[in-house]
Scaffold this active site. Sequence first.
Site, PDB file in Angstrom:
ATOM      1  N   ASP A  90       0.809  -1.210   0.000  1.00  0.00           N
ATOM      2  CA  ASP A  90       0.000   0.000   0.000  1.00  0.00           C
ATOM      3  C   ASP A  90       0.853   1.275   0.000  1.00  0.00           C
ATOM      4  OD1 ASP A  90      -3.071   0.742   0.597  1.00  0.00           O
ATOM      5  OD2 ASP A  90      -1.729   2.163   1.573  1.00  0.00           O
ATOM      6  N   TRP A 133      -5.453   1.521  -0.637  1.00  0.00           N
ATOM      7  CA  TRP A 133      -5.284   0.689  -1.849  1.00  0.00           C
ATOM      8  C   TRP A 133      -5.523  -0.772  -1.542  1.00  0.00           C
ATOM      9  CZ3 TRP A 133      -6.287   3.964  -5.132  1.00  0.00           C
ATOM     10  CH2 TRP A 133      -5.731   5.243  -5.107  1.00  0.00           C
ATOM     11  N   ASP A 134      -5.138  -1.200  -0.343  1.00  0.00           N
ATOM     12  CA  ASP A 134      -5.457  -2.573   0.061  1.00  0.00           C
ATOM     13  C   ASP A 134      -6.969  -2.789   0.119  1.00  0.00           C
ATOM     14  OD1 ASP A 134      -2.931  -3.732   0.385  1.00  0.00           O
ATOM     15  OD2 ASP A 134      -2.695  -2.936   2.403  1.00  0.00           O
ATOM     16  N   ILE A 135      -7.662  -1.818   0.692  1.00  0.00           N
ATOM     17  CA  ILE A 135      -9.122  -1.942   0.806  1.00  0.00           C
ATOM     18  C   ILE A 135      -9.750  -1.966  -0.587  1.00  0.00           C
ATOM     19  CG2 ILE A 135     -11.222  -0.783   1.596  1.00  0.00           C
ATOM     20  CD1 ILE A 135      -9.602   0.326   3.952  1.00  0.00           C
ATOM     21  N   ALA A 166      -9.121  -5.274  -2.133  1.00  0.00           N
ATOM     22  CA  ALA A 166      -9.949  -6.308  -1.494  1.00  0.00           C
ATOM     23  C   ALA A 166     -11.350  -6.323  -2.083  1.00  0.00           C
ATOM     24  CB  ALA A 166     -10.027  -6.057   0.012  1.00  0.00           C
TER      25      ALA A 166
END
Lengths: 405, 405
Positions: B134, B163-165, B168
Amino acid sequence: MQNLLQGLRIVEASAFIAAPMCGMTLAQLGADVIRFDQIGGGIDYRRWPVTERNDSIYWADLNKGKRSLAVDLRKDEGREIITRLVALPGANGGIMSTNLPARGWLAYENLCKHRADVIQLAIVGDRHGGTAVDYTVNAKVGFPNLTGPEDDDRPVNHVLPAWDITAALLAATSLLTALRFRDQTGQGQKIDMSLADVALAAVGHLGYVGDRKINGNARTRGGNYLYGAFGRDFVTSDGERVMVMAISPKMWSGLLAATGLKDAMKALGDRLGLDLDLEGNRYRARRDIAGVIEAHVRTRALAQLAEAFDANGVCWGRYQSMTDLIDHDADCSPDNPIYHLVEQPDIGTYPVPGQPMHFGAVERQPARRAPRLGEHTDEILGDLLGMSSGEIARLHDQGVVAGPT
Amino acid sequence: MQNLLQGLRIVEASAFIAAPMCGMTLAQLGADVIRFDQIGGGIDYRRWPVTERNDSIYWADLNKGKRSLAVDLRKDEGREIITRLVALPGANGGIMSTNLPARGWLAYENLCKHRADVIQLAIVGDRHGGTAVDYTVNAKVGFPNLTGPEDDDRPVNHVLPAWDITAALLAATSLLTALRFRDQTGQGQKIDMSLADVALAAVGHLGYVGDRKINGNARTRGGNYLYGAFGRDFVTSDGERVMVMAISPKMWSGLLAATGLKDAMKALGDRLGLDLDLEGNRYRARRDIAGVIEAHVRTRALAQLAEAFDANGVCWGRYQSMTDLIDHDADCSPDNPIYHLVEQPDIGTYPVPGQPMHFGAVERQPARRAPRLGEHTDEILGDLLGMSSGEIARLHDQGVVAGPT
């Protein structure tokens, strides 16, 4: 554009980011997403950035690949058109997404009178009926106070509308979930979500609530340090800035190998009485570790560091300005298969992204442009609602619908 | 927990946030998500925040509602168990999600030998095969340089792993899309995505690329100002801080009504030669507008402002610390139906969120806790793979699998 959801039809009443981006995402996966707007455009139709002639690049980018229907929503006949459109029969229809108030004629209960198994997703501000947008939600959940330099206690708003994006993608997930449920059970439903709840759930999912309730920790501002392991930004001898991190053991040993600092870190760990092979200890010792790495990085140029970092699998990245990214980084151009050069009427030709996912079963088609407002009014009335050209002409004459201007 | 995807089975090999949060989201929507890990735990098993006894709250929060299988992945027999699990027949199976390297025995091509229509989603760092997380992706796409006080030019990392969210939830959307595609065509597929591409696409979707390419604009740091309309933070007479915004005409007229500043703003617009009823002009005049509003807000207490703002539909929010949010805000507690008090083994009892969406067709069940590592090893081997208790005992004895410790 990737044709995976072909045939699926979603009617959208939306503004700003959350609901439009949900529909855009599904449109880029092949769904037929019909955005309807008041004739002349809704409240987001001139949102910045705009061109010199006041055409909204923001609106275009968030409505790529959709069809546009322009209707006078104050007229009963205009409202009937939308209701009929949502209520069209078939397993691929009867789906509506909105972040405008789903009240009155647009209420789920009303739509159900016309199609019993309708799926309607409605995004609101907060669960109490209040207005909330990305910025106000972010202020509420505490991230601005945790963001920014440690030597400055002013809150820092994020620039990325992260809560809008999160809401958009939860909405897309929810619609596909409800569709699967309807395919299996025959049952439609209303899906309600609020932007505030999206952020409130994330605070829990990311461990903040547990850390406070179980450990009693009051998380404080950590500047550019990564939490819970080692990571921070550093300036190189040629004035570039890099983010350098080590979460996993492999990342840590890579960093030590790339910098030749294995012995120095061993000595540091001994001095501090901490085993720096454990990520939590790297966080505890972050300022000392950063001091050692800073001395290394500031005497080396970016190119030299990059070579050593990449050869040793270091987890690092260069800070770029967004202008540098857009002007010079091939990843943000049609060199990257997710980007395509697209001609957008009234605006111009520029690189436009599709979805970042690559689906092996279908070929990636170029990203599609946004519609002009009302561009598909006639084809939707004719092909989907079965209206004759005479009927369509009458609706235009009476100002119930409009085409592109 | 909401039982909408009941029966759906997803096998997950994951670490950190993106893939785990994808699986957690689908698990909270009712899917049977089986996370498998190396015996003893993967690289995220001790990620901070941890309890005093080094149990990870982070891991627990990102793996809520899943089942856990602990296997020695270095042993052929361990790998076979996973392959068999992914390849189980039925329309609800044959789905795998990973952000670990999908190579060798875990490669899509290998899984296809065991089930031809398998769906595998793989998240990597960047499209060139490089590592990216991220923080490094965010540095690349330019947000840190646009974030933070205008009087400070140091880049500001975001604290929220946006960015991870995003990855996901795009992954969840992609899996449901590919599942629908397989239901309709019989065809499985590999889905590839990189964290870098997720961010690169967002830069385009949000209008930054178009603004640069069409208008030539080099977006600069704007502090806490909203872009393209009016919005900023202000300090009240009692030292509280509020975000106040006006994007739409209704928000603007509400703000003028709540503050009694209609005439003052009219005079300001006349002086500047700008019609402040247009959102773009409110952005152009943002510093002058902020000066007028600042004088109003700093002489009034929060309670007084809140009353006037709410009575007039102003779009505003109060900045809270995350500690205040968690300790005192009912929205971040079981008073909010998305939160439930959950007992997490080894960690304790604390409020845990489900998904923020409310689905009308099913009743919301309490959020489920995370598994203990290996908690479901035996039931998965027995119920899903049909192994006898003797066979399972042998696998334990030979160190191929493990239960909870």
